[in-house]
Scaffold this motif. Structure first.
Motif, PDB file in Angstrom:
ATOM      1  N   THR A   1       0.840  -1.186   0.000  1.00  0.00           N
ATOM      2  CA  THR A   1       0.000   0.000   0.000  1.00  0.00           C
ATOM      3  C   THR A   1       0.882   1.245   0.000  1.00  0.00           C
ATOM      4  O   THR A   1       2.075   1.169   0.323  1.00  0.00           O
ATOM      5  CB  THR A   1      -0.914   0.034   1.237  1.00  0.00           C
TER       6      THR A   1
ATOM      7  N   GLU B   1      -1.623   6.650   8.500  1.00  0.00           N
ATOM      8  CA  GLU B   1      -2.885   5.939   8.699  1.00  0.00           C
ATOM      9  C   GLU B   1      -2.790   4.494   8.220  1.00  0.00           C
ATOM     10  O   GLU B   1      -3.197   3.562   8.920  1.00  0.00           O
ATOM     11  CB  GLU B   1      -4.009   6.666   7.951  1.00  0.00           C
ATOM     12  N   LEU B   2      -2.237   4.295   7.027  1.00  0.00           N
ATOM     13  CA  LEU B   2      -2.121   2.942   6.481  1.00  0.00           C
ATOM     14  C   LEU B   2      -1.086   2.125   7.239  1.00  0.00           C
ATOM     15  O   LEU B   2      -1.273   0.917   7.462  1.00  0.00           O
ATOM     16  CB  LEU B   2      -1.782   3.012   4.996  1.00  0.00           C
TER      17      LEU B   2
ATOM     18  N   HIS C   1      -2.545   0.851  10.491  1.00  0.00           N
ATOM     19  CA  HIS C   1      -3.550  -0.207  10.324  1.00  0.00           C
ATOM     20  C   HIS C   1      -2.949  -1.503   9.798  1.00  0.00           C
ATOM     21  O   HIS C   1      -3.181  -2.576  10.378  1.00  0.00           O
ATOM     22  CB  HIS C   1      -4.650   0.261   9.377  1.00  0.00           C
ATOM     23  N   PHE C   2      -2.191  -1.434   8.710  1.00  0.00           N
ATOM     24  CA  PHE C   2      -1.717  -2.656   8.046  1.00  0.00           C
ATOM     25  C   PHE C   2      -0.411  -3.170   8.622  1.00  0.00           C
ATOM     26  O   PHE C   2      -0.175  -4.377   8.626  1.00  0.00           O
ATOM     27  CB  PHE C   2      -1.558  -2.409   6.540  1.00  0.00           C
TER      28      PHE C   2
ATOM     29  N   LEU D   1      -0.457  -5.462   2.924  1.00  0.00           N
ATOM     30  CA  LEU D   1      -1.759  -6.105   3.133  1.00  0.00           C
ATOM     31  C   LEU D   1      -1.615  -7.578   2.784  1.00  0.00           C
ATOM     32  O   LEU D   1      -0.994  -7.923   1.770  1.00  0.00           O
ATOM     33  CB  LEU D   1      -2.808  -5.430   2.257  1.00  0.00           C
TER      34      LEU D   1
ATOM     35  N   PRO E   1      -4.448  -7.107   7.817  1.00  0.00           N
ATOM     36  CA  PRO E   1      -3.131  -6.489   7.998  1.00  0.00           C
ATOM     37  C   PRO E   1      -2.022  -7.528   7.938  1.00  0.00           C
ATOM     38  O   PRO E   1      -2.253  -8.732   8.071  1.00  0.00           O
ATOM     39  CB  PRO E   1      -3.238  -5.845   9.391  1.00  0.00           C
TER      40      PRO E   1
ATOM     41  N   LYS F   1      -6.659   5.537   1.523  1.00  0.00           N
ATOM     42  CA  LYS F   1      -7.453   5.408   2.725  1.00  0.00           C
ATOM     43  C   LYS F   1      -7.711   3.925   2.994  1.00  0.00           C
ATOM     44  O   LYS F   1      -7.786   3.116   2.066  1.00  0.00           O
ATOM     45  CB  LYS F   1      -8.786   6.150   2.585  1.00  0.00           C
ATOM     46  N   ILE F   2      -7.883   3.581   4.288  1.00  0.00           N
ATOM     47  CA  ILE F   2      -7.996   2.176   4.673  1.00  0.00           C
ATOM     48  C   ILE F   2      -9.156   1.497   3.960  1.00  0.00           C
ATOM     49  O   ILE F   2      -8.997   0.449   3.320  1.00  0.00           O
ATOM     50  CB  ILE F   2      -8.166   2.056   6.201  1.00  0.00           C
ATOM     51  N   ASP F   3     -10.347   2.081   4.045  1.00  0.00           N
ATOM     52  CA  ASP F   3     -11.516   1.438   3.444  1.00  0.00           C
ATOM     53  C   ASP F   3     -11.408   1.392   1.930  1.00  0.00           C
ATOM     54  O   ASP F   3     -11.861   0.431   1.301  1.00  0.00           O
ATOM     55  CB  ASP F   3     -12.789   2.184   3.855  1.00  0.00           C
TER      56      ASP F   3
ATOM     57  N   ILE G   1      -8.595   1.107   0.283  1.00  0.00           N
ATOM     58  CA  ILE G   1      -7.643   0.031  -0.018  1.00  0.00           C
ATOM     59  C   ILE G   1      -8.377  -1.298  -0.111  1.00  0.00           C
ATOM     60  O   ILE G   1      -8.220  -2.068  -1.071  1.00  0.00           O
ATOM     61  CB  ILE G   1      -6.533  -0.035   1.054  1.00  0.00           C
ATOM     62  N   TYR G   2      -9.217  -1.593   0.901  1.00  0.00           N
ATOM     63  CA  TYR G   2      -9.986  -2.830   0.867  1.00  0.00           C
ATOM     64  C   TYR G   2     -10.932  -2.838  -0.338  1.00  0.00           C
ATOM     65  O   TYR G   2     -11.090  -3.865  -1.011  1.00  0.00           O
ATOM     66  CB  TYR G   2     -10.784  -2.996   2.155  1.00  0.00           C
TER      67      TYR G   2
END
Length: 443
Positions: A141, A146-147, A150-151, A167, A187, A337-339, A341-342
């Protein structure tokens, strides 16, 4: 008759430029159900409605070298009558993706996997068993706080972490059709084995699943074979495993008994104290390899099992298709952004399944197997198809466009002719200076 002519004769059987090609694969009812999961549903008439944004995410996976707002423009993705460039701001595309979220795309992917992954095609079974594989991959990522929080990422030899957050992806694939039945994203620090536990129930009965050695676990393997009917597995021998020989079926074919660890029994109290597995050894380039399996000796010979395990690499080819052909060797995902990315990765997997399903249907139409279709040309072909559908005028030159599109599928089949054997030689590099061919040999 040429393949191109056969394609032209298919007529209504395989209409490549008709939108129904995609609505048959992803029915409208599925899309409606997926959009119902969006956390920010609205009745406001927007320039980018949720159903259009869903197709934008699919287009992002097929046009990796294009900016997201350019993908929207090329695919004519916006509300009816609002397709002007000045009305479609770049920020509007990002906000539309945020409103959609990742849940609808994930739901759609899982729906395609459960509906298509177990489909039967010509020559897609091994001894009347469907063949599946489980393996994992890493996706990189962008690097922001932020990333990274989280990851996470891997450690290096120093106190520093790797340059980019990572990820983790673990997938279940139908080896013969290359369709993904299910996948888990997490993660970096989450274990592949724990992720694989979550989709064991998706594996159909009357099947054999091929694992990498990193998935060695009595709990995982015994749960797989004990939860269904005629469900088997195949995995490489793990070094250092203590076992005793119970029976010998041949020189390289044995039945072993091993102790189930206390840790595994604590995790699953239903596990026995000991379990028996069949160990089959075979030679590869002068080295002896061993695989463990639940396949019974009465039905499946050691030679058959050794040959079958070579198909585990098909899932590696599937990951290569996603990373190389679809992502065009772009090593970093584009979202920040996290969401998102998913959302991007679920869209990537959804687009991969759509391409594989289209390829499988094309192969069946010609009496071929899905593995005979080359993925990269199929991916490029469908990407062009999307653009044609977006700009198509139903009353203008439809017949000619259909002929051109159908004729293009002829290049999707693999050439299985044996390559000529040539001795390996070292080629002389080019030089702008003349070569003295009468020079004395070196001594």
């Amino acid at each position: 008759m040429s393949v191109q002519q056969e394609l032209l004769d298919l007529g209504d059987l395989f209409n490549f430029s008709d939108l129904s090609t995609f609505t048959q694969n992803i029915p409208v009812e599925w899309v409606a159900s997926a959009l119902g999961l969006s956390s920010q549903a609205t009745i406001r008439r927007r320039r980018l409605p949720a159903d259009q944004v869903l197709w934008l995410v699919l287009g992002m996976a097929l046009f990796r070298d294009e900016p997201v707002h350019e993908v929207a423009r090329r695919l004519n993705i916006c509300a009816q009558g609002l397709a002007s460039d000045h009305l479609l701001a770049r920020s509007g595309v990002t906000e539309a993706r945020k409103r959609l979220g990742s849940d609808p795309v994930e739901w759609l992917f899982r729906k395609t996997g459960s509906q298509w992954g177990g489909e039967r095609y010509n020559g897609d079974t091994w001894q009347d068993l469907q063949v599946f594989a489980v393996d994992g991959a890493l996706l990189r990522t962008p690097d922001n706080q932020e990333l990274r929080d989280h990851f996470g990422s891997g450690n290096t030899g120093t106190d520093r972490q790797t340059p980019f957050p990572m990820l983790r992806l673990v997938a279940l694939m139908n080896v013969r059709s290359h369709l993904l039945l299910d996948a888990q994203l997490s993660p970096y620090r989450r274990s592949e084995m724990r992720l694989a536990d979550e989709f064991l129930q998706q594996i159909p009965d009357h099947s054999v699943t091929l694992f990498d050695k990193g998935f060695w676990s009595a709990n995982l393997l015994l749960s797989l074979s004990g939860a269904g009917i005629n469900r088997h597995w195949l995995i490489p021998e793990r070094k250092g495993v203590v076992s005793e020989e119970v029976a010998r079926y041949g020189k390289h074919d044995r039945l072993l008994r091993m102790k189930v660890s206390q840790q595994a029994r604590k995790q699953n109290p239903n596990l026995p104290r000991h379990w028996e597995v069949r160990a089959v050894s075979y030679e590869v380039q002068g080295k002896l390899k061993t695989v463990m399996t639940s396949l019974p000796v009465e039905t499946y010979s050691a030679k058959m099992i050794a040959k079958l395990y070579q198909e585990r690499w098909e899932i590696e080819l599937g990951f290569r298709d996603i990373k190389s052909s679809m992502q065009q060797n772009a090593v970093t995902l584009r979202s920040k952004k996290i969401d998102l990315i998913y959302q991007e990765v679920w869209g990537l997997l959804l687009a991969y399944n759509v391409i594989r399903r289209e390829a499988s249907l094309a192969a069946v139409a010609f009496g071929r197997t899905p593995s005979d279709i080359r993925f990269k040309p199929a991916c490029q072909y469908i990407a062009v198809q999307l653009i044609v559908m977006a700009a198509a005028n139903p009353i203008s030159a439809t017949g000619r466009r259909l002929s051109e599109l159908r004729a293009g599928v002829g290049g999707l089949f693999l050439d299985h002719r044996p390559r000529p054997s040539r001795p390996r030689t070292v080629k002389i590099s080019k030089t702008r200076f003349p070569v003295n061919r009468k020079a004395a040999p070196l001594k």
